[in-house]
Design an enzyme around this catalytic site. Sequence first.
Site, PDB file in Angstrom:
ATOM      1  N   HIS A  66      52.596 -22.583 -28.780  1.00  0.00           N
ATOM      2  CA  HIS A  66      52.484 -22.054 -27.670  1.00  0.00           C
ATOM      3  C   HIS A  66      51.281 -21.174 -27.580  1.00  0.00           C
ATOM      4  O   HIS A  66      51.172 -20.342 -28.503  1.00  0.00           O
ATOM      5  CB  HIS A  66      53.727 -21.157 -26.801  1.00  0.00           C
ATOM      6  CG  HIS A  66      53.636 -21.290 -25.297  1.00  0.00           C
ATOM      7  ND1 HIS A  66      52.909 -19.878 -24.949  1.00  0.00           N
ATOM      8  CD2 HIS A  66      54.154 -21.798 -24.513  1.00  0.00           C
ATOM      9  CE1 HIS A  66      53.161 -19.987 -23.707  1.00  0.00           C
ATOM     10  NE2 HIS A  66      53.665 -21.243 -23.150  1.00  0.00           N
ATOM     11  N   ASP A 115      59.854 -26.932 -23.430  1.00  0.00           N
ATOM     12  CA  ASP A 115      59.958 -28.371 -23.405  1.00  0.00           C
ATOM     13  C   ASP A 115      60.644 -29.294 -24.360  1.00  0.00           C
ATOM     14  O   ASP A 115      60.794 -30.494 -24.127  1.00  0.00           O
ATOM     15  CB  ASP A 115      58.587 -28.988 -23.172  1.00  0.00           C
ATOM     16  CG  ASP A 115      57.795 -28.607 -22.041  1.00  0.00           C
ATOM     17  OD1 ASP A 115      58.494 -28.632 -20.813  1.00  0.00           O
ATOM     18  OD2 ASP A 115      56.640 -27.944 -21.935  1.00  0.00           O
TER      19      ASP A 115
HETATM   20  N1  CMC Z   1      51.895 -29.718 -33.719  1.00  0.00           N
HETATM   21  C1  CMC Z   1      51.081 -29.166 -34.832  1.00  0.00           C
HETATM   22  N2  CMC Z   1      50.127 -28.451 -34.919  1.00  0.00           N
HETATM   23  C2  CMC Z   1      50.259 -27.698 -33.904  1.00  0.00           C
HETATM   24  C3  CMC Z   1      50.987 -27.600 -32.550  1.00  0.00           C
HETATM   25  C4  CMC Z   1      51.752 -28.593 -32.484  1.00  0.00           C
HETATM   26  N3  CMC Z   1      52.278 -28.823 -31.477  1.00  0.00           N
HETATM   27  N4  CMC Z   1      50.434 -26.612 -31.924  1.00  0.00           N
HETATM   28  C5  CMC Z   1      49.335 -25.946 -32.467  1.00  0.00           C
HETATM   29  N5  CMC Z   1      49.133 -26.529 -33.790  1.00  0.00           N
HETATM   30  C6  CMC Z   1      48.403 -25.899 -34.742  1.00  0.00           C
HETATM   31  C7  CMC Z   1      46.938 -26.402 -34.461  1.00  0.00           C
HETATM   32  O1  CMC Z   1      46.523 -27.573 -35.107  1.00  0.00           O
HETATM   33  C8  CMC Z   1      46.107 -25.267 -35.193  1.00  0.00           C
HETATM   34  O2  CMC Z   1      45.860 -25.359 -36.395  1.00  0.00           O
HETATM   35  P1  CMC Z   1      44.676 -25.066 -37.145  1.00  0.00           P
HETATM   36  O3  CMC Z   1      44.706 -23.534 -37.049  1.00  0.00           O
HETATM   37  O4  CMC Z   1      45.054 -25.395 -38.630  1.00  0.00           O
HETATM   38  O5  CMC Z   1      43.740 -25.655 -36.675  1.00  0.00           O
HETATM   39  C9  CMC Z   1      47.147 -24.083 -34.632  1.00  0.00           C
HETATM   40  O6  CMC Z   1      48.097 -24.584 -34.599  1.00  0.00           O
HETATM   41  C10 CMC Z   1      46.658 -23.345 -33.335  1.00  0.00           C
HETATM   42  O7  CMC Z   1      46.770 -24.383 -32.572  1.00  0.00           O
HETATM   43  P2  CMC Z   1      45.821 -24.126 -31.261  1.00  0.00           P
HETATM   44  O8  CMC Z   1      45.338 -25.689 -30.613  1.00  0.00           O
HETATM   45  O9  CMC Z   1      44.613 -23.307 -31.461  1.00  0.00           O
HETATM   46  O10 CMC Z   1      46.925 -23.470 -30.061  1.00  0.00           O
HETATM   47  P3  CMC Z   1      46.756 -23.460 -28.696  1.00  0.00           P
HETATM   48  O11 CMC Z   1      47.079 -21.894 -28.256  1.00  0.00           O
HETATM   49  O12 CMC Z   1      45.275 -23.677 -28.061  1.00  0.00           O
HETATM   50  O13 CMC Z   1      47.644 -24.656 -28.084  1.00  0.00           O
HETATM   51  C11 CMC Z   1      49.515 -25.684 -27.125  1.00  0.00           C
HETATM   52  C12 CMC Z   1      48.935 -24.336 -27.475  1.00  0.00           C
HETATM   53  C13 CMC Z   1      50.795 -25.468 -26.539  1.00  0.00           C
HETATM   54  C14 CMC Z   1      48.501 -26.364 -26.400  1.00  0.00           C
HETATM   55  C15 CMC Z   1      49.815 -26.305 -28.836  1.00  0.00           C
HETATM   56  O14 CMC Z   1      50.843 -25.472 -29.415  1.00  0.00           O
HETATM   57  C16 CMC Z   1      50.181 -27.864 -28.346  1.00  0.00           C
HETATM   58  O15 CMC Z   1      49.440 -28.780 -28.032  1.00  0.00           O
HETATM   59  N6  CMC Z   1      51.408 -27.905 -28.334  1.00  0.00           N
HETATM   60  C17 CMC Z   1      52.247 -29.261 -28.144  1.00  0.00           C
HETATM   61  C18 CMC Z   1      52.325 -29.145 -26.669  1.00  0.00           C
HETATM   62  C19 CMC Z   1      53.426 -28.741 -25.970  1.00  0.00           C
HETATM   63  O16 CMC Z   1      54.459 -28.702 -26.365  1.00  0.00           O
HETATM   64  N7  CMC Z   1      53.049 -28.149 -24.848  1.00  0.00           N
HETATM   65  C20 CMC Z   1      54.043 -27.251 -23.899  1.00  0.00           C
HETATM   66  C21 CMC Z   1      53.613 -25.827 -23.912  1.00  0.00           C
HETATM   67  S1  CMC Z   1      55.026 -24.859 -23.201  1.00  0.00           S
HETATM   68  C22 CMC Z   1      55.241 -25.298 -21.636  1.00  0.00           C
HETATM   69  C23 CMC Z   1      53.951 -25.204 -20.925  1.00  0.00           C
HETATM   70  O17 CMC Z   1      53.248 -24.489 -20.956  1.00  0.00           O
HETATM   71  O18 CMC Z   1      53.694 -26.203 -19.943  1.00  0.00           O
END
Ligand code: CMC
Length: 436
Positions: A312, A370
């Site tokens: 998140h 989720d």
């Molecule tokens: N699986 C694997 N690696 C992950 C995940 C994941 N679900 N989420 C983040 N990472 C890794 C990412 O690859 C990165 O690694 P590195 O630093 O080595 O490059 C690090 O963690 C930071 O990730 P980020 O993409 O910079 O984080 P963000 O804050 O931009 O993204 C997020 C947040 C929710 C989009 C992401 O965690 C994600 O894609 N999660 C899966 C989708 C999900 O479950 N979404 C629902 C969110 S909660 C309900 C809602 O908001 O609707």
Amino acid sequence: MSGTNAAGSITVTLDGTNKSTKLALKPGTIGPQVADIRKLYDELGVFTYDPGYGNTASCDSTITYIDGDVGVLLHRGYPIEQLAEKSSFLEVAYLLLNGELPTAAQKSEFELGVLRHNMVHEQLRSFYNGFRRDAHPMAVICGVVGAMSAFYHDSLDISNPEHRRIAAFRLIAKLPTIAAWAYKYSIGEPFMYPRNNLGYAENFLHMMNAVPPEEYKVNPVLARAMDRILILHADHEQNASTSTVRLAGSTGANPFACIAAGIASLWGPAHGGANEAVLKMLAEIGHVDNIKGFIERVKDKNSSVRLMGFGHRVYKNYDPRAKIMMNSCHEVLSELGIKGDPLLDLAMELEKIALNDEYFVQRKLYPNVDFYSGIILKAMGFPTSMFTVLFAVARTVGWISQWREQVEDPTQRIGRPRQVYTGAKQRDYVPLSQRG
Ligand code: CMC
């Protein structure tokens, strides 16, 4: 550019010049202080750079507070755990919209008001026929909610508080009807009209599951679980879809158009679409024995596979909603007599492995709301394509509360971010004959 801390302000100096400016620190009730950068460009000629807005406060808000480091979520100061246990979705809706819990009289007046608006304009029905049967219900509700502004002209004047109030009622009340009809259309069953003798969650279950020839009795345990799911999704501060609603609202667009924009933004798998993606992921993994291989793929930098329902932007700890959702999940499965649900077993094993894996621990990736919601919804009979729709029904309350707060904020201006331009410098047009 360098920064130094001073009480109540930050002094920013442009390196190599004698130019500097003092930025006031704006305190919230709780949470970090925020540097007010509004005069940065005027005084130093620089913008700030924050793609994804991870460090940018876009507004003042009194609605929802999240402390992502410890996993706290408060609506108008009340912890989500208490609201999920003791309140109801419509009471939370009142709280989000009005700032305080209602008195008994206010509560029944509000509930009656929402119930009275739950039918949709009969002509809106014909919109459904324009969609393909296999259209995703998110596509359908996006279109139908957008079309509401063509029907409810008496609640489009955003400068009129009464119009704003009625628009809020209409959206909260009609979304379940619009959503359930999108489902009924997809399976070719007759649309069910709402019933005023049923509560909000009950009514939604009724419109989703009932058919005209038979009496449908709503299971009270499932109605309560549905109500709780709605509470857990009601609002979540300035997330992508809420920010979309506010950005659309900042132009003076009408509330129905703004909520349609929010629905579009919610649809993506990184946001509300994640609940659907979790179930697809669990189905793809298929068996506990395949978890290890799947986790390896998630960790592989060359693959784009993510562990859906994990991570998140704000929570760097357990999402408090995920814990409540997991408990609810057990309750629902036990009510339905589902013992040892393979998907739940798989999800729990996946969670256990991920929570102990260095990759996830280091990045502070925990289950989000989720991760378990899809399993409950599936057990309750919802098809996966309806999961995000359900999220939209609940979040409409948050969106419209945030929209109203914005419209009523005298300091509100049109949202207009800037950019770092990295394209070509000015150049002269080249006639076609000379290109090449
Ligand atoms: N699986 C694997 N690696 C992950 C995940 C994941 N679900 N989420 C983040 N990472 C890794 C990412 O690859 C990165 O690694 P590195 O630093 O080595 O490059 C690090 O963690 C930071 O990730 P980020 O993409 O910079 O984080 P963000 O804050 O931009 O993204 C997020 C947040 C929710 C989009 C992401 O965690 C994600 O894609 N999660 C899966 C989708 C999900 O479950 N979404 C629902 C969110 S909660 C309900 C809602 O908001 O609707």
